[in-house]
Design an enzyme around this catalytic site. Sequence first.
Site, PDB file in Angstrom:
ATOM      1  N   CYS A  20       7.346 -38.997 -10.924  1.00  0.00           N
ATOM      2  CA  CYS A  20       5.952 -39.424 -11.037  1.00  0.00           C
ATOM      3  C   CYS A  20       5.253 -39.431  -9.692  1.00  0.00           C
ATOM      4  O   CYS A  20       4.200 -40.008  -9.541  1.00  0.00           O
ATOM      5  CB  CYS A  20       5.863 -40.788 -11.716  1.00  0.00           C
ATOM      6  SG  CYS A  20       6.678 -42.095 -10.789  1.00  0.00           S
TER       7      CYS A  20
ATOM      8  N   SER B  45      12.667 -42.812 -12.877  1.00  0.00           N
ATOM      9  CA  SER B  45      11.521 -41.977 -12.539  1.00  0.00           C
ATOM     10  C   SER B  45      11.481 -41.856 -11.024  1.00  0.00           C
ATOM     11  O   SER B  45      11.407 -42.857 -10.317  1.00  0.00           O
ATOM     12  CB  SER B  45      10.237 -42.592 -13.080  1.00  0.00           C
ATOM     13  OG  SER B  45       9.157 -41.769 -12.720  1.00  0.00           O
TER      14      SER B  45
ATOM     15  N   ARG C 157      -3.329   2.825   8.601  1.00  0.00           N
ATOM     16  CA  ARG C 157      -3.606   1.510   8.017  1.00  0.00           C
ATOM     17  C   ARG C 157      -2.334   0.686   7.933  1.00  0.00           C
ATOM     18  O   ARG C 157      -1.257   1.227   7.705  1.00  0.00           O
ATOM     19  CB  ARG C 157      -4.093   1.638   6.575  1.00  0.00           C
ATOM     20  CG  ARG C 157      -5.439   2.280   6.410  1.00  0.00           C
ATOM     21  CD  ARG C 157      -5.715   2.435   4.913  1.00  0.00           C
ATOM     22  NE  ARG C 157      -6.628   3.524   4.679  1.00  0.00           N
ATOM     23  CZ  ARG C 157      -7.876   3.342   4.195  1.00  0.00           C
ATOM     24  NH1 ARG C 157      -8.300   2.153   3.880  1.00  0.00           N
ATOM     25  NH2 ARG C 157      -8.663   4.376   4.007  1.00  0.00           N
TER      26      ARG C 157
ATOM     27  N   TYR D 247      11.172 -34.835 -17.622  1.00  0.00           N
ATOM     28  CA  TYR D 247       9.725 -34.625 -17.572  1.00  0.00           C
ATOM     29  C   TYR D 247       9.201 -34.735 -16.159  1.00  0.00           C
ATOM     30  O   TYR D 247       9.871 -35.276 -15.279  1.00  0.00           O
ATOM     31  CB  TYR D 247       8.988 -35.627 -18.473  1.00  0.00           C
ATOM     32  CG  TYR D 247       9.079 -37.062 -18.011  1.00  0.00           C
ATOM     33  CD1 TYR D 247       8.166 -37.565 -17.079  1.00  0.00           C
ATOM     34  CD2 TYR D 247      10.059 -37.918 -18.499  1.00  0.00           C
ATOM     35  CE1 TYR D 247       8.251 -38.875 -16.639  1.00  0.00           C
ATOM     36  CE2 TYR D 247      10.155 -39.231 -18.068  1.00  0.00           C
ATOM     37  CZ  TYR D 247       9.240 -39.698 -17.128  1.00  0.00           C
ATOM     38  OH  TYR D 247       9.324 -40.983 -16.693  1.00  0.00           O
TER      39      TYR D 247
ATOM     40  N   HIS E  58     -15.995  -8.915   1.479  1.00  0.00           N
ATOM     41  CA  HIS E  58     -14.976  -9.835   2.002  1.00  0.00           C
ATOM     42  C   HIS E  58     -15.124 -11.224   1.410  1.00  0.00           C
ATOM     43  O   HIS E  58     -14.162 -11.817   0.914  1.00  0.00           O
ATOM     44  CB  HIS E  58     -15.084  -9.897   3.532  1.00  0.00           C
ATOM     45  CG  HIS E  58     -14.108 -10.833   4.146  1.00  0.00           C
ATOM     46  ND1 HIS E  58     -14.425 -12.135   4.460  1.00  0.00           N
ATOM     47  CD2 HIS E  58     -12.809 -10.659   4.477  1.00  0.00           C
ATOM     48  CE1 HIS E  58     -13.358 -12.718   4.968  1.00  0.00           C
ATOM     49  NE2 HIS E  58     -12.371 -11.847   5.005  1.00  0.00           N
TER      50      HIS E  58
ATOM     51  N   GLY F  24      -8.347  -7.513   4.617  1.00  0.00           N
ATOM     52  CA  GLY F  24      -9.169  -7.607   5.819  1.00  0.00           C
ATOM     53  C   GLY F  24      -8.485  -8.242   6.995  1.00  0.00           C
ATOM     54  O   GLY F  24      -9.075  -8.440   8.048  1.00  0.00           O
TER      55      GLY F  24
ATOM     56  N   GLY G  56      10.009 -41.537  -7.652  1.00  0.00           N
ATOM     57  CA  GLY G  56       8.743 -41.733  -6.952  1.00  0.00           C
ATOM     58  C   GLY G  56       8.837 -40.933  -5.673  1.00  0.00           C
ATOM     59  O   GLY G  56       9.236 -41.455  -4.638  1.00  0.00           O
TER      60      GLY G  56
ATOM     61  N   MET H  84      -5.784  -7.133   8.573  1.00  0.00           N
ATOM     62  CA  MET H  84      -5.099  -6.240   9.490  1.00  0.00           C
ATOM     63  C   MET H  84      -6.036  -5.142   9.942  1.00  0.00           C
ATOM     64  O   MET H  84      -7.021  -4.828   9.283  1.00  0.00           O
ATOM     65  CB  MET H  84      -3.905  -5.624   8.760  1.00  0.00           C
ATOM     66  CG  MET H  84      -2.949  -6.655   8.206  1.00  0.00           C
ATOM     67  SD  MET H  84      -1.942  -7.386   9.496  1.00  0.00           S
ATOM     68  CE  MET H  84      -1.125  -5.911  10.052  1.00  0.00           C
TER      69      MET H  84
ATOM     70  N   ARG I 251      -0.029 -47.445 -13.002  1.00  0.00           N
ATOM     71  CA  ARG I 251       0.030 -48.437 -11.922  1.00  0.00           C
ATOM     72  C   ARG I 251      -0.787 -49.648 -12.342  1.00  0.00           C
ATOM     73  O   ARG I 251      -1.928 -49.510 -12.771  1.00  0.00           O
ATOM     74  CB  ARG I 251      -0.567 -47.874 -10.634  1.00  0.00           C
ATOM     75  CG  ARG I 251       0.100 -46.607 -10.136  1.00  0.00           C
ATOM     76  CD  ARG I 251      -0.711 -46.050  -8.969  1.00  0.00           C
ATOM     77  NE  ARG I 251      -0.454 -44.643  -8.742  1.00  0.00           N
ATOM     78  CZ  ARG I 251      -1.063 -43.641  -9.393  1.00  0.00           C
ATOM     79  NH1 ARG I 251      -1.980 -43.895 -10.309  1.00  0.00           N
ATOM     80  NH2 ARG I 251      -0.759 -42.403  -9.129  1.00  0.00           N
TER      81      ARG I 251
ATOM     82  N   LYS J  92       0.830  -1.201   0.000  1.00  0.00           N
ATOM     83  CA  LYS J  92       0.000   0.000   0.000  1.00  0.00           C
ATOM     84  C   LYS J  92       0.867   1.254   0.000  1.00  0.00           C
ATOM     85  O   LYS J  92       0.670   2.168  -0.801  1.00  0.00           O
ATOM     86  CB  LYS J  92      -0.919  -0.030   1.219  1.00  0.00           C
ATOM     87  CG  LYS J  92      -1.915   1.109   1.250  1.00  0.00           C
ATOM     88  CD  LYS J  92      -2.922   0.961   2.395  1.00  0.00           C
ATOM     89  CE  LYS J  92      -3.701  -0.346   2.271  1.00  0.00           C
ATOM     90  NZ  LYS J  92      -4.868  -0.407   3.167  1.00  0.00           N
TER      91      LYS J  92
ATOM     92  N   ARG K 271      -3.505  -1.276  -6.393  1.00  0.00           N
ATOM     93  CA  ARG K 271      -2.686  -2.488  -6.295  1.00  0.00           C
ATOM     94  C   ARG K 271      -3.119  -3.416  -7.421  1.00  0.00           C
ATOM     95  O   ARG K 271      -4.218  -3.259  -7.973  1.00  0.00           O
ATOM     96  CB  ARG K 271      -2.877  -3.173  -4.948  1.00  0.00           C
ATOM     97  CG  ARG K 271      -4.320  -3.533  -4.665  1.00  0.00           C
ATOM     98  CD  ARG K 271      -4.474  -4.179  -3.293  1.00  0.00           C
ATOM     99  NE  ARG K 271      -5.886  -4.355  -2.973  1.00  0.00           N
ATOM    100  CZ  ARG K 271      -6.336  -4.712  -1.788  1.00  0.00           C
ATOM    101  NH1 ARG K 271      -5.500  -4.916  -0.787  1.00  0.00           N
ATOM    102  NH2 ARG K 271      -7.624  -4.876  -1.577  1.00  0.00           N
TER     103      ARG K 271
END
Lengths: 893, 893
Positions: free
Chosen positions: A849, A782, A98, A869, A474, A107, A784, A109, A580, A28, A358
């Site tokens: 994976c 790979s 503020r 990957y 809010h 909201g 796991g 603070m 799997r 702010k 903002r």
Amino acid sequence: MSDKKYVYFFAANKAEGKAEMKNLLGGKGANLAEMCNLGVPVPPGFTISTEVCTAYYENNRQYPEGLEEEVKAALAKVEEEQGKKFGDPSNPLLFSVRSGARVSMPGMMDTVLNLGINEEITEGLAKLSGNPRFAWDSFRRFVQMYGDVVLDLKPVNKEDEDPFEVIIEKKKKDRGVELDTDLTTEDLKELVNEFKAAIKEKTGKDFPEDPMEQLWGAVGAVFGSWMNDRAIRYRQLNEIPSEWGTAVNVQSMVFGNMGDDCATGVAFTRDPATGKKIFYGEYLVNAQGEDVVAGIRTPQPINSSTKTDPSQVTLEELMPVPYKELVEIYKKLEHHYKDMQDIEFTIQQGKLYMLQTRNGKRTAAAAVRIAVDMVEEGLIDKNTAVMRVAPEQLDQLLHPMFDPKAEKNVVATGLPASPGAATGRIVFHAEDAEEWAAKGEDVILVRIETSPEDIGGMHVAKGILTQRGGMTSHAAVVARGMGTCCVAGCGDLEISYQDKTMKVGDKVFKEGDWISLDGSTGQVIEGKVPTVDPELSGHFGTLMQWADDIRRLNVRTNADTPHDATVARNFGAEGIGLCRTEHMFFEGDRIKAVREMILADDEAGRRTALEKLLPYQREDFYGIFKAMSGLPVTIRTLDPPLHEFLPHEDENQQEMAEEMGVSLEEVKAKVEALHEFNPMLGHRGCRLGITYPEITEMQARAIMEAACDLVKEGVEVYPEIMIPLVGTKAELKNQKAVVVATAEKVIEEKGVQVDYKVGTMIEVPRAALTANEIAEEAEFFSFGTNDLTQMTFGYSRDDAGVFLKEYIARGILENDPFQSLDQSGVGQLVQMGVEKGRQTKKDLKVGICGEHGGDPKSVVFCHQTGLNYVSCSPYRVPIARLAAAQAQIQFPG
Amino acid sequence: MSDKKYVYFFAANKAEGKAEMKNLLGGKGANLAEMCNLGVPVPPGFTISTEVCTAYYENNRQYPEGLEEEVKAALAKVEEEQGKKFGDPSNPLLFSVRSGARVSMPGMMDTVLNLGINEEITEGLAKLSGNPRFAWDSFRRFVQMYGDVVLDLKPVNKEDEDPFEVIIEKKKKDRGVELDTDLTTEDLKELVNEFKAAIKEKTGKDFPEDPMEQLWGAVGAVFGSWMNDRAIRYRQLNEIPSEWGTAVNVQSMVFGNMGDDCATGVAFTRDPATGKKIFYGEYLVNAQGEDVVAGIRTPQPINSSTKTDPSQVTLEELMPVPYKELVEIYKKLEHHYKDMQDIEFTIQQGKLYMLQTRNGKRTAAAAVRIAVDMVEEGLIDKNTAVMRVAPEQLDQLLHPMFDPKAEKNVVATGLPASPGAATGRIVFHAEDAEEWAAKGEDVILVRIETSPEDIGGMHVAKGILTQRGGMTSHAAVVARGMGTCCVAGCGDLEISYQDKTMKVGDKVFKEGDWISLDGSTGQVIEGKVPTVDPELSGHFGTLMQWADDIRRLNVRTNADTPHDATVARNFGAEGIGLCRTEHMFFEGDRIKAVREMILADDEAGRRTALEKLLPYQREDFYGIFKAMSGLPVTIRTLDPPLHEFLPHEDENQQEMAEEMGVSLEEVKAKVEALHEFNPMLGHRGCRLGITYPEITEMQARAIMEAACDLVKEGVEVYPEIMIPLVGTKAELKNQKAVVVATAEKVIEEKGVQVDYKVGTMIEVPRAALTANEIAEEAEFFSFGTNDLTQMTFGYSRDDAGVFLKEYIARGILENDPFQSLDQSGVGQLVQMGVEKGRQTKKDLKVGICGEHGGDPKSVVFCHQTGLNYVSCSPYRVPIARLAAAQAQIQFPG
């Protein structure tokens, strides 16, 4: 006075700060300074930096030396700028105080407005403004806010009533009026005195009349609010370090509550729900800013683009001059920041002031559209656009919507505050939402209005429904940030917290009843509604195309069925990283054959049973290969311990015994024999395949037969057979030998060539540590990372819930390591595995994976670690694609 | 002919090899060459190197090119040396063909004697020697051995009878004689023909009459025997790599069976059981070497030092001249090798030949005594002496002996073949021994005689008892090597494999009956006998003192009671490396308080229960600190999951419910709530202490109160409080804060100063990976390599038995990683932990407290890795001390 600068002055064209100083001045404060630099009308003030907050907490809640002098000096500059004097009844300067952290914490603070006022000053203000009611309303507001926030009279339990609201309600009742605005000046004076008396009674102290004392009290309250429970909670949910601290902005008050030529409002420079390029906002006449956000009065649209009702009066209509100025300013700001802005303004007696700008929070759809539009408008480049969308957000776009063809009993319609479709059971309190959700219930949180205290419940709810509040209330802001479906301001509802009921007309919904919310239309629907897969917009496709062009990392999917494979492929998956095979064992008749195998006394018996499984498995693989034609498909051989395929309840064991034609005792004996103390670390993965090579053999045969059959049909197939739970080179060597021997036999039998690979999971710490040896046998790795995380931490995922939650709450862990890869521990093993593996085989293909493959932060890590990957669940494929592109932009190395 | 040399000739003063060439020539071949170099009378011959064996197996059981030519050339040299010709009936040269690996594998490999013979040559030999019976006995022996070994007629199942033995038995019965030696030349001729017929019948082929064919057949059989089951098994048990291969020794035959001026024998240059400096051996008149070792006839002592019976005739008495020569040779050999030798000799018509020398196997007691004596004799230095004793062997010296005061019903006495005391249940077959032992039974293996096939059963038996065979019989040699108690040649026994009974006089012992063996006296005792701790000899003390002077690594013990602490201290422990506190929770009334704590609903309830535990714990620590006064004591805070303290059987739960005054349902609910899928990876270790800091607090208080009380009494105490299962710095920080706060409070209360430390286990892989961070909070590290092994491999120790055994059998793992530290995997983490820990704290004290701390190989690793100490169970403390000294000698770095 110390060398350090703690306080930064700002006024139009005279700011000491700028937008880049967010870490120091908070979002702010930095943006207020930046707006000043841009020549935008901003009421002058000063920002106390976040370093003061940090120093305050490091130094046992003491301010650093020299701060007081700096504040006094800055205050004098503001007085000079405004031509008013703080605490001077003849020409008083009032302040808003503020908080403002680095990142917006809406909201979360505390704020105090109209500070620097007492009875004498109020009278002066009345004289000066010629508007005693305004003066007393301001004083009334100040005493109430200061009492709540600084003097801590706000009840902790939010179901308890605010003592000041009780007094106001009583006054309105006594006077027979309905709205605050109907109270007279005299009434307000009485209220102030009654408020002060209440404060004296509760705190034992007089209300502070000295403006300077008020100022330091408010500053202290802002810093104090950084460590209040809801701020801590918000930071945890949003992973904001507590060391960042907050700044405090002390700004000259401008008044939207001086009369009907005054107003206050909030706006977005584009539609935060859809991303459409319209100027979108709400305002209230004769009000202060808090009134809009709090959702107490329902605000009006600022222009016709969001006008939904002819009775509404837009700001454009009501105050065309300041509106025009506002339009110019918003365009300037958006152009300057090159992003959609969320702005706050106040009009005091026809003059426009900007109180905040903002980057605006937005839905995923809006984020995508705005990013793509802005590239087309020439505002930003493609890399910037790709960086603009948080990958995690895409989840909102990818999950099912209500089936448009489904029958829907719409009982009410509110504002479409946050898109998405949600079905769940009604609860009326945030705590109930958390409790029910913990039990696995889908809940819809229904509230008259929400407040920051509700954050926990909002987080777990499938959807949020409020009776009051607008698109910037809010509930709406928070829900959009979370990607949770929200219908706000649905005035047709009558909610009773007492009875735990919600009435719509004569229909009564009770706690636990099912409803559905459509956050894109604002519809509230009775009961459950079936969902369908979403259609992805053209903007989405454009952005993902850019992401694909940028990224280096491939994205595969974890899929065990042709259906999942197809879904994932539509989401852009470039192959299967983990299929799997054990899930296939449970379906239909198969489980019988599996159990027959387990009960068999010898290899011959097992082979007979496996013969029966072979055609099923072949069929499974056929479908999956076909769905992924032309792309690699990694299939993992059997992983879970055999006891997972046996029933554990007496009744089911009896059933199994009958079905298999064996005695119950035999079944029980087998279950007993296979029982393990720690199945996670037991006889599973390749350990099974080594003990029972015939299982691996059957699976290899099924894979290769399916592959050969498809090759014969002209389909391209790239099977990658993956051995699980390997910890030593010898294990992989053993299983690879079985696979290769079988595969070569099948290839010979079928008379076609199939290009297959044999590789391994790296999921046991020892595998990562000895990856150089294992790579001698592996054609790919790979990671796991689910199991790797379990073993590296020594956490059983099934059991760790008990302490993990507590660990995160106490800050012992920053994240759940099963959700986001633990880079400093588990990540070391991944890095080691990659490096050591490639020491042995320079071009070793390496993927991941575990579920981390769909976690954006982990994807960045995988990119940095040089993986080929990531593989993740189908719905997370676009998330991973985007995250991979962002990784490439951030770490092009 | 290839460049490579495969064949090495040897003859007195003319050997091509030498002792240092063991890897190439095998132990036997290298030592034959060395004896030749020393001028010792050795029948000439040649050695085919181990490289041929390796090449043979690498090349699909084909000999390397050039081998045949080299063999022919070497053979010609032997012929020249001996003045005889291989295959020449008029002056035949016969050979023995024996295996010889790098390290001795007694009885594991096949041997063929009297090779190069057929009917014609036998007649020639008869004429030449003037002794037709000898000639035919040699031919008979050859056909039998060749048939058994090369033509594979030896039954696989050793309970089946040897076909040749069946023929001999029948012949003896037909002739009405009892001993082989009573058979006539004519009988032997008939036997040869019957043997040949049997061979023709079983193999379909004629017996090979060509000496050259016989030679290659025997060479092939030796190489083939390298891969037979019992050789593989032996290598596994003794960790000998199969790549080493065996050599083949082809040596001119000398004959101990030419008449009564002939003999054959074996001897040790010192007593292999006690180490006493006496020349110790056995011989048989008119026999071949195999007759002594096989234990078929009971041999006579070579001299009076081991004469136990006046009827025995010693070699010294019978053949004083060759005996005197033998004495000179043994002295020369021992002096040359600087170690106790195990020698084989044959006397042919009064002339002595040496057939083998090697370092003799010995008991631990003998190893210690010989090493110490040899230092005192000036033969070796102290480092060499320390290296001479295998640390693992010490186990034999440290374990309990029979209580000398116990009543013992001695039913028979045999030869004290391998020292130690053993009590167990009788089994008669090696397979039964393995089966029973797997079920946790202590067994005594009772056999008429043992053979290499019994090796598995011998390995698991607590003791071995044989009816036949001397101190150098298979049973005795193997048992000593294994450190297993053995009583051999106990002729009073009548063993029936059929009935599974053992008769001694009219007493009948059945399978499963309890007996006890005293391997140091040869006593066989009915039933169980109580044991006492052994007294350690002065030699032992001397050697251990040398070891202590050498080693750098400290040795502590794992002890949970003052008694264990005292035992360990007497064994030389320099502190406690691991004191587990949970065992203390089970004793007496404590478990009730523990359960009360677990059942408590809140912290207050837990604190009340913990209050009750405090005095017990304080008392425990008081006793342990006192026993270890002046030495560091590392105490681990509570480690196991709480459910381990609750009963799991209905009956016990009911009992607990009554005792605690709660309902059975409540108990069951708690058990259910605490149930975990993988307790190993669950809510335990510091995770408990973080959830329930009051437990850590109570333990810290008990430790510090005990320490303070002792300091007041003038006792030196060095508590080291150790937090288990730490995976992140934050966990340790949390628990350390609790410990330090409590400790400081106690110190203040008690008003004395105690020097305490707070450190952590490194037993979770992540802890090793992030040891640099953890070291910021830790004052010491202790590697918990049991858990670290579990998690690094992903092996649950409770469940891994199923596949670990198979893994080792299949060579997937070389060792059980729970017994010997996996240096390439788990070891990397240990190394990493040490390095990273010391990056942060240069002088960080680091130890190991897993069971690996008592494993000699792992101790060497710990030394190399720079650990400060190892900690092991009390009885392994001397083993670790010796291993640490050997590590220092090998790696003085």
